[in-house]
Structures are given as C-alpha cells and as structure tokens.
Design an enzyme around this catalytic site. Structure first.
Site, PDB file in Angstrom:
ATOM      1  N   ARG A   1       0.470  -0.895   0.096  1.00 46.76           N
ATOM      2  CA  ARG A   1       0.244   0.230  -0.250  1.00 46.76           C
ATOM      3  C   ARG A   1       0.721   1.154   0.409  1.00 46.76           C
ATOM      4  NH1 ARG A   1      -3.255  -3.462   3.577  1.00 46.76           N
ATOM      5  NH2 ARG A   1      -1.947  -2.219   5.419  1.00 46.76           N
TER       6      ARG A   1
ATOM      7  N   LYS B   1     -10.988  15.947   4.413  1.00 46.03           N
ATOM      8  CA  LYS B   1     -12.015  15.040   3.928  1.00 46.03           C
ATOM      9  C   LYS B   1     -12.942  14.399   5.131  1.00 46.03           C
ATOM     10  CE  LYS B   1     -12.989  11.024   1.742  1.00 46.03           C
ATOM     11  NZ  LYS B   1     -12.900  10.244   0.739  1.00 46.03           N
TER      12      LYS B   1
ATOM     13  N   GLU C   1     -17.997  16.361   1.320  1.00 45.82           N
ATOM     14  CA  GLU C   1     -18.207  15.564   0.475  1.00 45.82           C
ATOM     15  C   GLU C   1     -19.404  14.011   0.911  1.00 45.82           C
ATOM     16  OE1 GLU C   1     -15.218  12.230  -0.630  1.00 45.82           O
ATOM     17  OE2 GLU C   1     -16.800  11.230  -1.889  1.00 45.82           O
TER      18      GLU C   1
ATOM     19  N   LYS D   1     -17.411  18.387  -2.307  1.00 47.07           N
ATOM     20  CA  LYS D   1     -17.140  17.574  -3.321  1.00 47.07           C
ATOM     21  C   LYS D   1     -18.785  16.039  -3.721  1.00 47.07           C
ATOM     22  CE  LYS D   1     -13.835  13.090  -3.967  1.00 47.07           C
ATOM     23  NZ  LYS D   1     -12.503  12.638  -3.467  1.00 47.07           N
TER      24      LYS D   1
HETATM   25  C1  5MM Z   1     -10.417   7.162  -2.551  1.00 44.67           C
HETATM   26  O1  5MM Z   1     -11.835   6.305  -2.343  1.00 44.67           O
HETATM   27  C2  5MM Z   1     -12.380   7.287  -0.683  1.00 44.67           C
HETATM   28  C3  5MM Z   1     -12.238   6.741   0.103  1.00 44.67           C
HETATM   29  O2  5MM Z   1     -13.084   5.836   0.019  1.00 44.67           O
HETATM   30  P1  5MM Z   1     -13.102   3.945   1.330  1.00 44.67           P
HETATM   31  O3  5MM Z   1     -13.116   5.130   2.798  1.00 44.67           O
HETATM   32  O4  5MM Z   1     -14.753   3.416   1.717  1.00 44.67           O
HETATM   33  O5  5MM Z   1     -12.345   3.368   1.477  1.00 44.67           O
HETATM   34  C4  5MM Z   1     -13.430   7.194  -1.096  1.00 44.67           C
HETATM   35  O6  5MM Z   1     -13.959   8.342  -0.041  1.00 44.67           O
HETATM   36  C5  5MM Z   1     -13.074   8.921  -2.092  1.00 44.67           C
HETATM   37  O7  5MM Z   1     -12.236   9.795  -2.177  1.00 44.67           O
HETATM   38  C6  5MM Z   1     -14.414   9.076  -2.656  1.00 44.67           C
HETATM   39  O8  5MM Z   1     -15.802   8.137  -3.142  1.00 44.67           O
HETATM   40  C7  5MM Z   1     -14.530   9.365  -4.945  1.00 44.67           C
HETATM   41  O9  5MM Z   1     -13.850   8.121  -5.568  1.00 44.67           O
HETATM   42  P2  5MM Z   1     -14.096   8.229  -6.831  1.00 44.67           P
HETATM   43  O10 5MM Z   1     -14.188   6.759  -6.921  1.00 44.67           O
HETATM   44  O11 5MM Z   1     -16.016   8.684  -6.471  1.00 44.67           O
HETATM   45  O12 5MM Z   1     -14.125   9.196  -7.065  1.00 44.67           O
END
Ligand code: 5MM
Length: 332
Positions: free
Chosen positions: A44, A134, A175, A217
């Site tokens: 990771r 965020k 967001e 967002k």
């Molecule tokens: C990168 O994924 C973010 C975190 O997801 P998890 O906490 O569920 O693992 C997610 O919040 C992401 O920043 C947003 O959904 C935007 O990602 P996408 O892929 O929808 O542009």
C-alpha cells in the site's frame, strides 16, 4: 479562518484538481488483490508513493487526499508522505472520517462515523503537515430513500466535522455522495442531490461554517448505473449545475467525485460543466477515475512503476485540460 480560505482557494486554483488516494486499508487491500498484488502495508505504501511521486503531478493536482495509514508512512528515502508531497508542490490532505456505518433507526442507510476524538486527531494531523481534510457521507437512492433522518444525521456530522476543521486551521472537503447504485433517472438523482445539499447547507449555517473556507465534493447528477439510458455530458452538466446553483457565491469551489464512472466519461462530463458560467470553479477530486489505469498498469511490478505513473499523468492531464477550458469559454 484566513488560512482555510487560502488553502481552499489553492485547492481549486485554475487547471488544478485533487487526487483522492485515501482508500481505507480494507478498500485498498481488496483493490490491490483484484490487481494481483498481495495486500501488505508495504505494498500500500509503495503504491501511494508511486502515485504521489508521479513526475509533473503538481501541474494538474493541487492536493492529494491520504488515509491515516499513509500519512504515518514515509517515501522509500525516509521522508514522511506529508513533507514529501509538500516539497513536490502538492498539498497533503487527510481523510478523517472512519467510514459510513449502518445507522440504527434508519434501515438500509448509513451515517458516517469519526467525530469522537476528532479535535485531537486534527491537531495531530496539522502538526504533521496536513493542509486539508475530507469527510464523506453516503446516500442511497430508492423510491423512498434517502430518509429525512439520513439527510439530517449526515448533514449534521458533515457540519460538525467542517467546523472542527476550520477551528484547527485545516480546510475541510465536504463530501456528500449520492450513490450511482440503482436504475433511477437523472431527474430523481437531481431531486435527491438537491435535498441532500439543502440539508448540508442548513447544518453548515447552523454551525457557522465559513463557506469560503470549504471545498464541496459532490456527485455529478447522473442516472443510476442500472438505467439503460445514459445522458450526454451536456445533459449531465446542465442538471448538475442547476442543482449546484443553490450554493452561495462565496463557496470556495466544487471538486467532483467520479463515483464509478469510467475515467473517460468522468472527464467528458467535467469538460461539459466548464461551458456553464458559475461563481465557483468546477474541478475534480476523482479517486477511481484517476488511479484505476495506474493500478492496472503497475499491478505490483517494480519494473512498471513508470508505466503506472504515466497512466496517472495521462488522466490528470486530461482532467486538467478539461478544467482549463473554463478560461477559454469564460474569459474574465
Ligand atoms: C478513494 O476512496 C475514498 C475512500 O473510500 P473508503 O473510505 O470507502 O475506502 C472515497 O471517499 C473517495 O475519495 C471518493 O468516493 C471519491 O472517489 P471516486 O472513486 O468516487 O472518485
């Protein structure tokens, strides 16, 4: 408060967007495994270093959102992630929510956790260099949902988070994500997104959050994935901007999530947005639509780091070019 305004303005500077690389350990691990990479802490770390160290990334990315694990890690040369990306001209950000959890009393819906101890965690993140944060709230669409309880609970949590960030001098990304799951129409997505935003605005106002010091967002307004009809970028842009017009002019900017759209589709929709005159910049904070091609190209092979970086650079350049269209279409 002044510094949150400056940071937020920097995040949405002309031609720039934010890279979302803040997958939680569970999400990142399953994405690595799907790409054929063993899900270890070190893999990771290597993947996030690959992304952050992409040559020229700062030309199109103002910031990168990391998760707690990454912000505690270092580049291979021993430099902590936050310091390393700052040196590359990119603002480091931190996802501070602890995930969307089933909400007792709201069957089928979630509320996002992470308010406990948030003030202390923000102080720590500020100390190690985080410039912004965020928090993601998640809403499902059915004929009946989201419920008023989900709108209020998630809106309140987003506002409490945003107020805590501004008190700590960290600019909050707010967001509220309406999911693309389902077969709903674009009109239904517009109706739900408008209701979600109205609840968020109300809660932000009640807690005195400075809109000039936050970045919104949102999801784009779009049909559900299961709907065979898919609107043109022009229609998506029109519907999205119409919903966004309820936000006051002072909002620092809007950075869209991609939500499961293909990289090309997300970019085309973002480009179409630029044809609309708005008081706030409309740019990107994509996760999957930026990083999926990079992960596929690298798939854990140390010899393919440059290929992974080239794939990311290509998507960032395409989205940066899309948002730079604003200057041509809307001369000052
Ligand atoms: C990168 O994924 C973010 C975190 O997801 P998890 O906490 O569920 O693992 C997610 O919040 C992401 O920043 C947003 O959904 C935007 O990602 P996408 O892929 O929808 O542009």
């Amino acid at each position: 408060m002044g510094s949150c305004r400056q940071i937020a303005a920097q995040m949405v500077a002309p031609g720039k967007g934010v890279l979302a690389a803040d997958e939680s350990i569970g999400t990142m691990s399953s994405r690595l495994e799907k790409a054929g990479v063993e899900a270890t802490t070190e893999h990771r770390r290597r993947y996030r270093e690959l992304l952050a160290a992409t040559p020229g990334l700062a030309d199109g990315a103002s910031g990168i959102i990391f998760c707690d694990e990454t912000l505690g890690q270092t580049f291979a040369d021993g430099t902590p992630f936050a310091r390393a990306v700052l040196a590359l001209g990119i603002l480091p950000g931190i996802k501070v929510d602890t995930g969307a959890k089933p909400c007792p009393g709201l069957p089928g819906e979630t509320v996002t956790d992470g308010l406990d101890g948030l003030t202390g965690r923000l102080a720590h993140y500020a100390e190690i260099g985080a410039a912004f944060a965020k928090w993601r709230a998640v809403y499902v669409i059915t004929d009946e949902l989201p419920s008023p309880g989900a709108l209020r609970s998630n809106g309140n949590a987003l506002a409490r988070y945003a107020a805590a960030c501004q008190a700590a001098g960290i600019a909050p990304i707010v967001e509220p994500e309406v999911l693309m799951d389902g077969a709903h129409s674009i009109e239904r997505c517009a109706e739900v997104t408008a209701a979600v935003h109205a609840a968020v605005r109300e809660e932000l106002a009640l807690l005195g959050v400075d809109l000039a010091g936050i970045v919104l967002k949102p999801n784009m307004v779009i049909e559900g994935k299961g709907n065979p009809e898919q609107s043109s970028p022009e229609r998506v842009a029109e519907a999205t901007v119409e919903v966004l017009r309820a936000w006051p002019d002072e909002l620092a900017g809007v950075t869209f999530l991609s939500g499961g759209q293909s990289p090309e589709c997300a970019t085309a929709n973002l480009e179409a947005m630029q044809h609309h005159r708005t008081p706030w910049p409309l740019t990107f904070s994509f996760g999957r639509a930026l990083v999926d091609p990079a992960l596929a190209a690298w798939h854990g092979d140390p010899a393919l780091v440059e290929a992974g970086q080239a794939a990311l650079a290509e998507r960032v350049a395409a989205n940066s070019a899309a948002v730079r269209r604003r200057a041509q279409l809307q001369p000052a």
